[in-house]
Scaffold this active site. Sequence first.
Site, PDB file in Angstrom:
ATOM      1  N   TRP A 140      16.262 -53.331  52.669  1.00 56.68           N
ATOM      2  CA  TRP A 140      15.141 -53.990  53.730  1.00 56.68           C
ATOM      3  C   TRP A 140      14.533 -55.601  53.759  1.00 56.68           C
ATOM      4  O   TRP A 140      14.246 -55.470  52.708  1.00 56.68           O
ATOM      5  CB  TRP A 140      13.923 -52.675  53.431  1.00 56.68           C
ATOM      6  CG  TRP A 140      13.239 -51.576  53.834  1.00 56.68           C
ATOM      7  CD1 TRP A 140      13.620 -50.243  53.005  1.00 56.68           C
ATOM      8  CD2 TRP A 140      14.385 -50.524  54.786  1.00 56.68           C
ATOM      9  NE1 TRP A 140      13.823 -49.103  53.747  1.00 56.68           N
ATOM     10  CE2 TRP A 140      14.386 -49.421  54.887  1.00 56.68           C
ATOM     11  CE3 TRP A 140      14.536 -51.228  56.218  1.00 56.68           C
ATOM     12  CZ2 TRP A 140      14.777 -48.607  55.764  1.00 56.68           C
ATOM     13  CZ3 TRP A 140      14.803 -49.886  57.823  1.00 56.68           C
ATOM     14  CH2 TRP A 140      15.219 -48.918  57.237  1.00 56.68           C
ATOM     15  N   TYR A 193      19.615 -36.338  56.240  1.00 60.55           N
ATOM     16  CA  TYR A 193      20.246 -37.022  55.452  1.00 60.55           C
ATOM     17  C   TYR A 193      21.254 -36.331  54.234  1.00 60.55           C
ATOM     18  O   TYR A 193      22.526 -37.338  54.432  1.00 60.55           O
ATOM     19  CB  TYR A 193      19.417 -37.572  54.276  1.00 60.55           C
ATOM     20  CG  TYR A 193      18.306 -38.019  54.751  1.00 60.55           C
ATOM     21  CD1 TYR A 193      18.185 -39.640  54.545  1.00 60.55           C
ATOM     22  CD2 TYR A 193      17.425 -37.633  55.304  1.00 60.55           C
ATOM     23  CE1 TYR A 193      17.086 -40.816  55.875  1.00 60.55           C
ATOM     24  CE2 TYR A 193      16.099 -38.779  55.640  1.00 60.55           C
ATOM     25  CZ  TYR A 193      16.361 -40.423  55.352  1.00 60.55           C
ATOM     26  OH  TYR A 193      15.497 -40.767  56.546  1.00 60.55           O
ATOM     27  N   GLU A 207       6.331 -42.751  45.843  1.00 60.97           N
ATOM     28  CA  GLU A 207       7.254 -41.137  47.242  1.00 60.97           C
ATOM     29  C   GLU A 207       5.855 -40.384  48.082  1.00 60.97           C
ATOM     30  O   GLU A 207       4.398 -40.579  47.759  1.00 60.97           O
ATOM     31  CB  GLU A 207       6.616 -40.770  45.463  1.00 60.97           C
ATOM     32  CG  GLU A 207       7.451 -39.085  45.990  1.00 60.97           C
ATOM     33  CD  GLU A 207       8.328 -38.613  47.228  1.00 60.97           C
ATOM     34  OE1 GLU A 207       9.490 -39.253  46.556  1.00 60.97           O
ATOM     35  OE2 GLU A 207       7.903 -38.349  48.389  1.00 60.97           O
ATOM     36  N   SER A 208       6.463 -40.626  48.880  1.00 60.73           N
ATOM     37  CA  SER A 208       5.515 -40.279  50.621  1.00 60.73           C
ATOM     38  C   SER A 208       4.958 -39.206  50.454  1.00 60.73           C
ATOM     39  O   SER A 208       3.628 -38.949  50.528  1.00 60.73           O
ATOM     40  CB  SER A 208       6.783 -40.669  51.703  1.00 60.73           C
ATOM     41  OG  SER A 208       7.346 -38.922  52.052  1.00 60.73           O
ATOM     42  N   CYS A 210      11.856 -45.470  59.481  1.00 62.84           N
ATOM     43  CA  CYS A 210      11.456 -44.459  58.184  1.00 62.84           C
ATOM     44  C   CYS A 210      10.781 -43.509  58.510  1.00 62.84           C
ATOM     45  O   CYS A 210       9.686 -43.839  58.499  1.00 62.84           O
ATOM     46  CB  CYS A 210      11.587 -45.168  56.848  1.00 62.84           C
ATOM     47  SG  CYS A 210      11.085 -44.118  54.968  1.00 62.84           S
ATOM     48  N   LYS A 214      16.779 -48.043  43.509  1.00 69.54           N
ATOM     49  CA  LYS A 214      16.754 -47.963  45.148  1.00 69.54           C
ATOM     50  C   LYS A 214      15.776 -48.500  45.287  1.00 69.54           C
ATOM     51  O   LYS A 214      14.063 -48.230  44.390  1.00 69.54           O
ATOM     52  CB  LYS A 214      16.823 -46.348  45.575  1.00 69.54           C
ATOM     53  CG  LYS A 214      17.821 -45.901  45.595  1.00 69.54           C
ATOM     54  CD  LYS A 214      18.563 -44.530  46.539  1.00 69.54           C
ATOM     55  CE  LYS A 214      17.505 -44.019  46.835  1.00 69.54           C
ATOM     56  NZ  LYS A 214      17.248 -43.111  47.848  1.00 69.54           N
ATOM     57  N   TYR A 215      15.652 -49.298  46.026  1.00 67.70           N
ATOM     58  CA  TYR A 215      13.991 -49.835  46.676  1.00 67.70           C
ATOM     59  C   TYR A 215      13.890 -49.686  48.274  1.00 67.70           C
ATOM     60  O   TYR A 215      14.486 -49.959  49.051  1.00 67.70           O
ATOM     61  CB  TYR A 215      14.698 -51.766  47.057  1.00 67.70           C
ATOM     62  CG  TYR A 215      15.201 -52.623  45.838  1.00 67.70           C
ATOM     63  CD1 TYR A 215      14.752 -52.433  44.947  1.00 67.70           C
ATOM     64  CD2 TYR A 215      17.030 -52.198  45.588  1.00 67.70           C
ATOM     65  CE1 TYR A 215      15.711 -52.814  43.785  1.00 67.70           C
ATOM     66  CE2 TYR A 215      17.641 -53.053  44.781  1.00 67.70           C
ATOM     67  CZ  TYR A 215      16.598 -53.316  43.668  1.00 67.70           C
ATOM     68  OH  TYR A 215      17.425 -53.484  42.399  1.00 67.70           O
ATOM     69  N   THR A 216      13.507 -48.276  47.762  1.00 66.74           N
ATOM     70  CA  THR A 216      12.727 -47.751  49.162  1.00 66.74           C
ATOM     71  C   THR A 216      11.133 -47.594  49.946  1.00 66.74           C
ATOM     72  O   THR A 216      10.724 -48.919  49.107  1.00 66.74           O
ATOM     73  CB  THR A 216      12.407 -46.280  48.728  1.00 66.74           C
ATOM     74  OG1 THR A 216      11.900 -46.389  47.889  1.00 66.74           O
ATOM     75  CG2 THR A 216      13.921 -45.743  48.608  1.00 66.74           C
ATOM     76  N   VAL A 217      11.172 -47.629  51.150  1.00 70.57           N
ATOM     77  CA  VAL A 217       9.647 -47.871  51.612  1.00 70.57           C
ATOM     78  C   VAL A 217       9.561 -46.224  51.286  1.00 70.57           C
ATOM     79  O   VAL A 217      10.730 -45.733  51.939  1.00 70.57           O
ATOM     80  CB  VAL A 217       9.801 -48.988  53.211  1.00 70.57           C
ATOM     81  CG1 VAL A 217       9.665 -49.485  52.637  1.00 70.57           C
ATOM     82  CG2 VAL A 217      11.071 -48.186  54.235  1.00 70.57           C
TER      83      VAL A 217
END
Length: 300
Positions: free
Chosen positions: A122, A225, A177-178, A82, A159-162
């Site tokens: 993930w 994306y 949030e990156s 990612c 959502k289950y984000t990294v």
Amino acid sequence: MSYSTIISNNSLLSLATKFSTRGSRLQLQCTLSMARSAVDETSDSGAFQRTASTFRNFVSKDSNSQFPAESGRYHLYISYACPWASRCLSYLKIKGLDDAISFSSVKPIWGRTKETDEHMGWVFPGSDSEVQGADPDHLNGAKSVRELYEIASPNYTGKYTVPVLWDKKLKTVVNNESAEIIRMFNTEFNHIAGNPDLDLYPSHLQAKIDETNEWIYNGINNGVYRCGFAKKQEPYEEAVEQVYEALDRCEEILGKHRYICGNTLTETDIRLFVTLIRFDEGVSESVQLHKRHIPGPRNE
Ligand SMILES: N[C@@H](CCC(=O)N[C@@H](CS)C(=O)NCC(=O)O)C(=O)O
């Protein structure tokens, strides 16, 4: 090897040979065919529309804050696949935060996150040796990133984000949030950082960085994306065009100076680099974007 050489050799050239616009779709390793949530993020026009990250708390150098910057307190969950998570890992490394903030990676390929439904996302390996580079969740014993979100917020439905910046003490997600996690890593942990003087968002460049981040986000970071998750041809082609325009713009700028905002490394370089370096590996063979060629490696 310089930044511009890596971009030119590894990414831009390979893009030119792998893409075309014959109705195919950009396929990123970190999402797509199994993606329930990201695939759902589509407007009526068929364009991909990313929803905002949900956990937006901040770690602070102020020891009285809810999330004070303390050594050993926070953990960064990532996927090496990612680019958003890799921004954060890059910062952790470049700021010398290895001793202060632990991190671990999920498996590179999505799996079922629960036995009771079909959601794919993930997941963690069952043991240290199951998948190279992926780690079981020794902190919470979670089987999936979804479980982490549910520990933090039992009624969570997003959502289950990294990436996930996890607070070991309060057992919760601080921030997912990156763009914000990297800002915290830049300034809030300096008293425990190995490289405290490195400032990748210096005040005199902030306006330039913000402006550059915006078009690179739209055209490249999120642009790929928007190609991959578009559900109709028109928004797809529009996104493809914008990816090319943004890449050409980068190429032109990097032909004039070493970094994207001038002669100094900034957060924009990190944000750009982690997306570009994944194009070779993350873009599917089946996806072709030969609309027009990208300039070759000029900037060496
Ligand atoms: N805005 C987030 C985006 C993170 C993101 O989209 N991560 C993807 C992996 S590349 C993810 O975890 N997706 C899981 C999903 O869509 O369910 C950030 O920048 O941190």
